[in-house]
Design an enzyme around this catalytic site. Structure first.
Site, mmCIF file in Angstrom:
data_model
loop_
_atom_site.group_PDB
_atom_site.id
_atom_site.type_symbol
_atom_site.label_atom_id
_atom_site.label_comp_id
_atom_site.label_asym_id
_atom_site.label_seq_id
_atom_site.Cartn_x
_atom_site.Cartn_y
_atom_site.Cartn_z
ATOM 1 N N ASP A 1 22.170 17.494 -10.719
ATOM 2 C CA ASP A 1 20.890 16.944 -11.162
ATOM 3 C C ASP A 1 21.092 15.926 -12.290
ATOM 4 O O ASP A 1 20.229 15.076 -12.529
ATOM 5 C CB ASP A 1 19.936 18.052 -11.614
ATOM 6 N N GLU B 1 19.663 7.486 -2.178
ATOM 7 C CA GLU B 1 18.592 6.909 -2.980
ATOM 8 C C GLU B 1 18.613 5.378 -3.057
ATOM 9 O O GLU B 1 17.559 4.751 -3.122
ATOM 10 C CB GLU B 1 18.589 7.526 -4.380
ATOM 11 N N HIS C 1 13.192 7.995 3.437
ATOM 12 C CA HIS C 1 14.279 8.986 3.491
ATOM 13 C C HIS C 1 14.426 9.595 4.890
ATOM 14 O O HIS C 1 15.469 10.172 5.200
ATOM 15 C CB HIS C 1 14.019 10.118 2.503
ATOM 16 N N HIS D 1 8.721 5.494 -0.198
ATOM 17 C CA HIS D 1 10.063 5.956 -0.541
ATOM 18 C C HIS D 1 10.409 7.256 0.206
ATOM 19 O O HIS D 1 11.430 7.332 0.889
ATOM 20 C CB HIS D 1 10.153 6.154 -2.060
ATOM 21 N N GLU D 2 9.548 8.245 0.078
ATOM 22 C CA GLU D 2 9.866 9.540 0.699
ATOM 23 C C GLU D 2 9.920 9.411 2.221
ATOM 24 O O GLU D 2 10.771 10.013 2.873
ATOM 25 C CB GLU D 2 8.856 10.613 0.282
ATOM 26 N N TYR E 1 19.528 4.728 -7.680
ATOM 27 C CA TYR E 1 18.350 4.130 -7.039
ATOM 28 C C TYR E 1 18.384 2.607 -7.137
ATOM 29 O O TYR E 1 18.367 1.899 -6.132
ATOM 30 C CB TYR E 1 17.067 4.622 -7.721
ATOM 31 N N LYS F 1 9.849 13.167 -14.809
ATOM 32 C CA LYS F 1 9.975 11.763 -15.186
ATOM 33 C C LYS F 1 8.851 11.308 -16.121
ATOM 34 O O LYS F 1 9.038 10.412 -16.939
ATOM 35 C CB LYS F 1 9.962 10.923 -13.907
ATOM 36 N N GLY G 1 8.200 12.846 -5.707
ATOM 37 C CA GLY G 1 8.139 13.221 -4.308
ATOM 38 C C GLY G 1 9.446 13.821 -3.871
ATOM 39 O O GLY G 1 10.476 13.618 -4.526
ATOM 40 N N MET G 2 9.405 14.584 -2.796
ATOM 41 C CA MET G 2 10.619 15.151 -2.225
ATOM 42 C C MET G 2 10.521 15.015 -0.720
ATOM 43 O O MET G 2 9.533 15.447 -0.114
ATOM 44 C CB MET G 2 10.772 16.616 -2.661
ATOM 45 N N GLU G 3 11.571 14.414 -0.155
ATOM 46 C CA GLU G 3 11.538 13.983 1.246
ATOM 47 C C GLU G 3 11.782 15.113 2.245
ATOM 48 O O GLU G 3 12.535 14.940 3.204
ATOM 49 C CB GLU G 3 12.575 12.879 1.426
ATOM 50 N N ASN G 4 11.180 16.264 2.054
ATOM 51 C CA ASN G 4 11.404 17.347 2.995
ATOM 52 C C ASN G 4 10.998 16.877 4.395
ATOM 53 O O ASN G 4 9.942 16.276 4.566
ATOM 54 C CB ASN G 4 10.632 18.582 2.544
HETATM 55 N N1 BES Z 1 15.100 13.012 -3.350
HETATM 56 C C1 BES Z 1 14.412 12.572 -4.504
HETATM 57 C C2 BES Z 1 14.082 13.677 -5.463
HETATM 58 C C3 BES Z 1 15.265 14.440 -6.011
HETATM 59 C C4 BES Z 1 16.483 13.842 -6.244
HETATM 60 C C5 BES Z 1 15.124 15.766 -6.320
HETATM 61 C C6 BES Z 1 17.551 14.573 -6.760
HETATM 62 C C7 BES Z 1 16.172 16.494 -6.829
HETATM 63 C C8 BES Z 1 17.406 15.898 -7.052
HETATM 64 C C9 BES Z 1 13.130 11.831 -4.141
HETATM 65 O O1 BES Z 1 13.225 11.087 -2.972
HETATM 66 C C10 BES Z 1 12.850 10.844 -5.234
HETATM 67 O O2 BES Z 1 13.644 9.967 -5.410
HETATM 68 N N2 BES Z 1 11.736 10.990 -5.936
HETATM 69 C C11 BES Z 1 11.351 10.114 -7.016
HETATM 70 C C12 BES Z 1 10.268 9.186 -6.596
HETATM 71 C C13 BES Z 1 10.730 7.895 -6.025
HETATM 72 C C14 BES Z 1 9.550 7.003 -5.715
HETATM 73 C C15 BES Z 1 11.696 7.159 -6.898
HETATM 74 C C16 BES Z 1 10.790 10.951 -8.132
HETATM 75 O O3 BES Z 1 10.547 12.141 -7.908
HETATM 76 O O4 BES Z 1 10.591 10.425 -9.205
HETATM 77 ZN ZN ZN Z 2 14.471 9.442 -3.101
#
Ligand code: BES
Ligand code: ZN
Length: 631
Positions: free
Chosen positions: A402, A347, A328, A324-325, A410, A585, A298-301
């Site tokens: 990244d 995070e 944010h 989670h999102e 997290y 992931k 997910g991405m918290e836009n």
């Molecule tokens: N903000 C992140 C995604 C992100 C972080 C994108 C760093 C690019 C660089 C998002 O909130 C996130 O943490 N997504 C997780 C899911 C979450 C439930 C742990 C993911 O995408 O796995």
């Molecule tokens: Zn996140």
């Protein structure tokens, strides 16, 4: 432009020296705000608003149009200092400037710096003492890191193309020339032009008129100041379903009902967080479900979370991702990490809030399972990280931010906050968080500023709080002693079952998995030893249909086991999984596991050859690197 480049470099050097000396003691309140991942210089001239007019060209895989940047020269900055922006792969056609916010733009020269593969190129625009706005005519490169252009075949509907952006961490600069640092907040407005029949969305308020929308012209505004990594756009064949008064879901028409079912609890999640931590500040909260190549979960836009369809398990068992999102919206979007080394502020806080929401909505048993599974992931992650990279306040100089995206910010971050909660009590910690979000609303802060605020808060007088070794959490490796180990009776029971089955004391047909949730399945599969005989895998598979599981997380765990043991009956499923899902992931660990044997490497390369064209640039980059490094 040779002379002006030299001039700019000199200026850069001066600024550099001035700022580098500001970085302070690790646990002090003075940790540096300097962002090593941006070539912009907001301390001289700062961008405060961006107005976009972009046309989406699917045929050429390019965005083309203009960005008008409103700028403010910072007090004390010399009048000769230029505006400096980040770009990566952008073609700048023309630059103009004007003193007010109307009238013609006077054409002005510009200088595009050398291309760094990670940071991109600075864009320097010499401006006048009274310049208020700069206009850039530009287009993006087909390989822009933020953009994924999907052929119709990669969508659910198979008829229309699809485009989406992913700006975090430093990809916004590949589609918009701006100061691409989380320490710089801007408002924005945009006109997005798409082929007739497609819908354009941005993570912003939609001000499109119905007539214009029919022509493919969409208008957006983001009036709350946000960091650039939260600018987001998507275009495709999209439909909307309402969930609650301020919540809803967007997806391709064939997916939208399933998504609305899966996310039915989201309105309650918003209430859960605002009751504790202060009002939701963004108006609407909608979710956009993307095609399966979306590289993240997910991405918290803001106002519009982007989500992978792999959370659509059918039983709402993976919705902690939405919690989670959504969380944010407080930790990250309201209070933002000032630099990427402060990423844990985004995070870690969010993971903590996520677990609190899960506890509120689904009960403490489920929340405990998520804490335990999270901690297990963290322990795995810590195993192959250098001591320096195990710190929350991690040094990312010279690296792609990244790379800082692993379980440590997290889970170690969340565990740190949980440790404070256990020390001072839940109510007092909630009070702290509520005032923290209020105090730093719409600001970007460093780890040092967080520490400063924490030390000044009444909870800091509590002797139990004072026993926490804050510096060990923030700057040290591993897990500091003194945290309360999360535990789950249900997962302990699963562990016993797994051990019994492995030892042979529990036969396959006596595994009592009737009431197991997704979490319990994940635990069971994670508890399997490296090696298992084929007939044992066959027995498990027959009884529980593991190869055919649709749940993306359970399938992932099973496929890892299948790869390690060359369990051939899962090969087709593995191939299908890796060619339909692009979430980094979920796919990366599978490729990594395959690389452990020569036969597996061949299999990985064969599957990847077919899958690569459907992956997002971010996933492609990661898998490419993995395959290369393991050679
Ligand atoms: N903000 C992140 C995604 C992100 C972080 C994108 C760093 C690019 C660089 C998002 O909130 C996130 O943490 N997504 C997780 C899911 C979450 C439930 C742990 C993911 O995408 O796995
Ligand atoms: Zn996140």
């Amino acid at each position: 432009m040779g002379w002006s480049t030299t001039m700019v470099l000199a200026i850069l050097a001066i600024l550099w020296i001035g700022l580098a000396s500001a970085s302070g003691a690790p646990d002090g309140e003075e940790t540096s705000r300097r962002d090593v991942h941006s070539l912009g210089h907001p301390e001289a001239v700062k961008v405060v608003h961006v107005d976009l007019d972009l046309t989406v060209h699917f045929d050429r895989k390019a965005l083309e149009g203009t960005a008008v940047l409103r700028i403010e020269r910072q007090s004390g900055a010399g009048e000769q200092l230029p505006l400096m922006l980040d770009t990566r792969g952008l073609s700048i056609v023309r630059a103009g400037m004007r003193d007010g916010n109307e009238g013609a733009f006077a054409e002005t020269p510009f200088d595009l710096g050398p291309a760094d593969p990670v940071l991109g190129s600075w864009l320097t625009i010499p401006i006048g003492p009274a310049t208020r706005e700069v206009r850039l005519e530009y287009r993006t490169s087909p390989s822009a890191g933020a953009l994924q252009w999907l052929e119709p075949s990669l969508t659910a509907g198979k008829v229309h193309p699809f485009l989406f952006t992913q700006s975090e961490a430093i990809h916004a600069r590949s589609w918009i020339p701006l100061q691409d640092s989380p320490g710089v907040r801007i408002t924005y407005s945009a006109v997005i032009r798409v082929p007739k029949g497609l819908v354009a969305l941005m993570a912003a308020d939609d001000h499109s008129s119905a007539e214009e929308a029919r022509e493919g012209i969409y208008r957006f505004r983001m009036d709350q100041p946000i960091p650039s990594y939260l600018i987001a756009m998507a275009a495709g064949d999209l439909a909307f379903r309402k969930i609650g008064p301020r919540t809803g879901v967007w997806a391709e028409p064939s997916v939208v009902e399933k998504a609305a079912y899966e996310f039915a609890d989201v309105e309650g999640m918003v209430d859960s967080i605002q009751n504790r931590y202060g009002p939701y500040r963004w108006g609407r909260y909608d979710i956009l479900v993307l095609p399966p190549s979306f590289p993240f979960g997910g991405m918290e836009n803001p106002k519009l979370t982007f989500a992978t369809p792999t959370v659509l398990a059918g039983d709402r068992s993976l919705v902690s991702l939405i919690a989670h999102e959504l969380a944010h919206s407080w930790s990250g979007n309201l209070v933002t990490n000032a630099t990427w080394r402060d990423f844990w502020l985004n995070e870690g806080f969010t993971t903590y809030l996520e677990r609190r929401v899960v506890e509120d909505l689904y009960g403490v048993e489920r929340a405990d399972m998520e804490w335990v599974l999270g901690l297990a992931d963290l322990r795995e992650e810590l195993k192959d990280k250098s001591p320096g990279d195990q710190a929350l306040h991690v040094n990312l100089d010279g690296r792609d931010p990244d790379e800082g995206m692993n379980r440590i910010p997290y889970e170690k971050g969340a565990l740190f906050l949980r440790t404070i909660e256990k020390a001072v009590g839940r109510d007092r910690f909630d009070d702290f968080l509520r005032s923290y979000f209020g105090h730093f609303s719409f600001r970007s802060i460093t780890t040092g500023e967080f520490v400063g605020y924490l030390k000044a808060h009444p909870i800091a007088h509590d002797p139990a709080f004072q026993r926490i070794d804050r510096n060990a959490w923030l700057e040290g490796p591993g897990l500091p002693s003194g945290y309360v180990e999360p535990s789950s009776k249900r997962l302990e029971a699963v562990d016993r079952t797994a051990q019994g089955w492995v030892a042979g004391t529990i036969p396959t047909d006596q595994i009592d998995a009737k009431n197991w949730t997704t979490h319990e399945w994940i635990r069971f599969l994670q508890a399997m030893p490296e090696k298992l005989e084929t007939d044992r895998l066959t027995a498990l598979d027959r009884r529980f249909d593991l190869t055919d599981r649709g749940n993306s997380e359970i399938a992932h765990q099973w496929l890892l086991i299948a790869i390690r043991n060359q369990y051939a009956p899962a090969n087709d499923r593995l191939k299908k999984y890796l060619t339909t899902i692009g979430r980094r992931k979920l796919v990366l660990p599978l490729y990594r596991a395959m690389l452990a044997t020569p036969a597996g490497r061949q299999q990985a390369e064969a599957i990847y050859a077919g899958a690569r064209p459907g992956y997002h640039p971010i996933t492609v980059d990661s898998v490419d690197r993995l395959l290369k490094s393991a050679k």
